[in-house]
Design a protein around this motif. Sequence first.
Motif, mmCIF file in Angstrom:
data_model
loop_
_atom_site.group_PDB
_atom_site.id
_atom_site.type_symbol
_atom_site.label_atom_id
_atom_site.label_comp_id
_atom_site.label_asym_id
_atom_site.label_seq_id
_atom_site.Cartn_x
_atom_site.Cartn_y
_atom_site.Cartn_z
ATOM 1 N N ALA A 177 -7.424 -4.948 4.999
ATOM 2 C CA ALA A 177 -7.534 -6.406 4.932
ATOM 3 C C ALA A 177 -7.071 -6.916 3.580
ATOM 4 O O ALA A 177 -7.695 -6.643 2.553
ATOM 5 C CB ALA A 177 -8.981 -6.841 5.194
ATOM 6 N N ALA A 178 -5.979 -7.665 3.594
ATOM 7 C CA ALA A 178 -5.480 -8.307 2.379
ATOM 8 C C ALA A 178 -5.936 -9.759 2.363
ATOM 9 O O ALA A 178 -5.781 -10.475 3.347
ATOM 10 C CB ALA A 178 -3.951 -8.231 2.327
ATOM 11 N N GLY A 179 -6.514 -10.173 1.243
ATOM 12 C CA GLY A 179 -6.956 -11.550 1.061
ATOM 13 C C GLY A 179 -6.957 -11.842 -0.425
ATOM 14 O O GLY A 179 -5.951 -11.652 -1.102
ATOM 15 N N THR A 180 -8.105 -12.252 -0.952
ATOM 16 C CA THR A 180 -8.238 -12.394 -2.402
ATOM 17 C C THR A 180 -8.016 -11.044 -3.087
ATOM 18 O O THR A 180 -7.468 -10.965 -4.182
ATOM 19 C CB THR A 180 -9.627 -12.945 -2.755
ATOM 20 O OG1 THR A 180 -9.822 -14.176 -2.067
ATOM 21 C CG2 THR A 180 -9.756 -13.176 -4.249
ATOM 22 N N GLY A 181 -8.444 -9.974 -2.412
ATOM 23 C CA GLY A 181 -8.209 -8.599 -2.845
ATOM 24 C C GLY A 181 -7.706 -7.798 -1.660
ATOM 25 O O GLY A 181 -7.195 -8.349 -0.693
ATOM 26 N N LEU A 182 -7.846 -6.475 -1.729
ATOM 27 C CA LEU A 182 -7.441 -5.596 -0.634
ATOM 28 C C LEU A 182 -8.588 -4.654 -0.311
ATOM 29 O O LEU A 182 -9.069 -3.936 -1.190
ATOM 30 C CB LEU A 182 -6.196 -4.789 -1.006
ATOM 31 C CG LEU A 182 -5.720 -3.817 0.076
ATOM 32 C CD1 LEU A 182 -5.161 -4.569 1.278
ATOM 33 C CD2 LEU A 182 -4.665 -2.853 -0.492
ATOM 34 N N GLY A 183 -9.014 -4.662 0.936
ATOM 35 C CA GLY A 183 -10.099 -3.788 1.364
ATOM 36 C C GLY A 183 -9.634 -2.829 2.444
ATOM 37 O O GLY A 183 -8.704 -3.122 3.202
ATOM 38 N N ILE B 248 -4.918 -13.235 4.974
ATOM 39 C CA ILE B 248 -3.468 -13.340 4.864
ATOM 40 C C ILE B 248 -2.747 -13.031 6.168
ATOM 41 O O ILE B 248 -1.806 -13.734 6.560
ATOM 42 C CB ILE B 248 -2.960 -12.434 3.733
ATOM 43 C CG1 ILE B 248 -3.409 -12.996 2.379
ATOM 44 C CG2 ILE B 248 -1.446 -12.302 3.765
ATOM 45 C CD1 ILE B 248 -2.973 -12.162 1.187
ATOM 46 N N ALA B 249 -3.158 -11.971 6.870
ATOM 47 C CA ALA B 249 -2.422 -11.532 8.064
ATOM 48 C C ALA B 249 -2.271 -12.632 9.123
ATOM 49 O O ALA B 249 -1.169 -12.826 9.648
ATOM 50 C CB ALA B 249 -3.078 -10.293 8.660
ATOM 51 N N PRO B 250 -3.326 -13.380 9.480
ATOM 52 C CA PRO B 250 -3.124 -14.442 10.480
ATOM 53 C C PRO B 250 -2.123 -15.503 10.021
ATOM 54 O O PRO B 250 -1.366 -16.042 10.837
ATOM 55 C CB PRO B 250 -4.528 -15.032 10.650
ATOM 56 C CG PRO B 250 -5.455 -13.948 10.240
ATOM 57 C CD PRO B 250 -4.747 -13.244 9.125
ATOM 58 N N LYS B 251 -2.113 -15.803 8.729
ATOM 59 C CA LYS B 251 -1.207 -16.832 8.214
ATOM 60 C C LYS B 251 0.242 -16.344 8.176
ATOM 61 O O LYS B 251 1.174 -17.142 8.270
ATOM 62 C CB LYS B 251 -1.654 -17.263 6.816
ATOM 63 C CG LYS B 251 -3.016 -17.946 6.809
ATOM 64 C CD LYS B 251 -3.508 -18.196 5.395
ATOM 65 C CE LYS B 251 -4.919 -18.782 5.399
ATOM 66 N NZ LYS B 251 -5.469 -18.914 4.033
#
Length: 357
Positions: free
Chosen positions: A161-167, A299-302
Amino acid sequence: MILAGDIGGTKTHLALYEWTESRVEPVRQQTFYSRDYGQLEEVLEEFLKPPAPASLIQSEDPDEVGIQSDDKPIPEAVPLKIEAACFGVAGPVIDNRCQTTNLPWIVSGADLAKRFEIPLVMLLNDLEATAHGLLVLRPDEFATLNPGRQPAAKRCMALIAAGTGLGEAALVWVKDHFHVLSSEGGHCDFAPNSDAEIDLLRHLRGQYLHVSYERVLSGPGLQAIYEFLRDTKKNEPTWLAEQIRVGDGPAVIAEAGLKGQAEIAKQALDMFAAIYGAEAGNLALKTMALDGVYLGGGIAPKLLAKLQDGTFLRAFTNKGRYKRLMSNMPIRVIMNDKTALLGAASVASQLARQAPA
């Protein structure tokens, strides 16, 4: 009644549920800007106050920060009894305690239980919570990047999961259920996979002592890729530079790239999608994720259109002799932005059921 939370560096989502066995809609849900508060306790104090009557709520935007318009307020005369609580927190959770990565917060399950008189409080890493949420999502809450082929017997799923960070996390089949394994894999060393990515690594090493995947696969990471291209290719339009300066840089870059408005933005998205696919493939190999690889985060949905154009999948399957194996792995994007909250609620409901009568 159970309490669930998704604690992020930007926003904190909280919800109350009457969740017993299966997924239900929240009784009350509210979103807060995390940096407006000094600690999670302050957010909970505000959230657990009796809500305003539904008739006084004017907002029609369900994503607006504040009490949502479809709340079902709990009567003030009835004391709120919370049987269990679970919070997904952006950071490593050790001994039910977390020092958050992108906030100056220290969150302790034991302290929360004592202060709010909740018998059972569990903290999860935010990706661990998302993984639990993945298990209760409906088929229509996913978008497919690769249909793949389901194995004869359940084995493992991978979550990135990429967003503010990466998990990153894994879900391993144990006897009759998936067991979630949390990790901090997003902070592993970035491994470039092309000459351009080698140059990107060199560029970033001038700024950071350690260049992790999170430095390139995140909102700030997309902007870092863009700035590398800007500094090396010298092809930044003046209008785009100004929009980035005054706005949300990663969002501006993504929009310009998706709309084909600037070549440099398109190149940034190409590199981002390729690196995302390569690291998702790395995680899939390490976990043998034959049951599927899932992309979470904001990020992925966008960037779904970009992720579906083949760039991601080519990088994902580019594993030499294992290309056929990779091609058979299902890849899906999680489209529900409350998946971590659902996962926390699912765990809280299990805690409530296991509590002694």
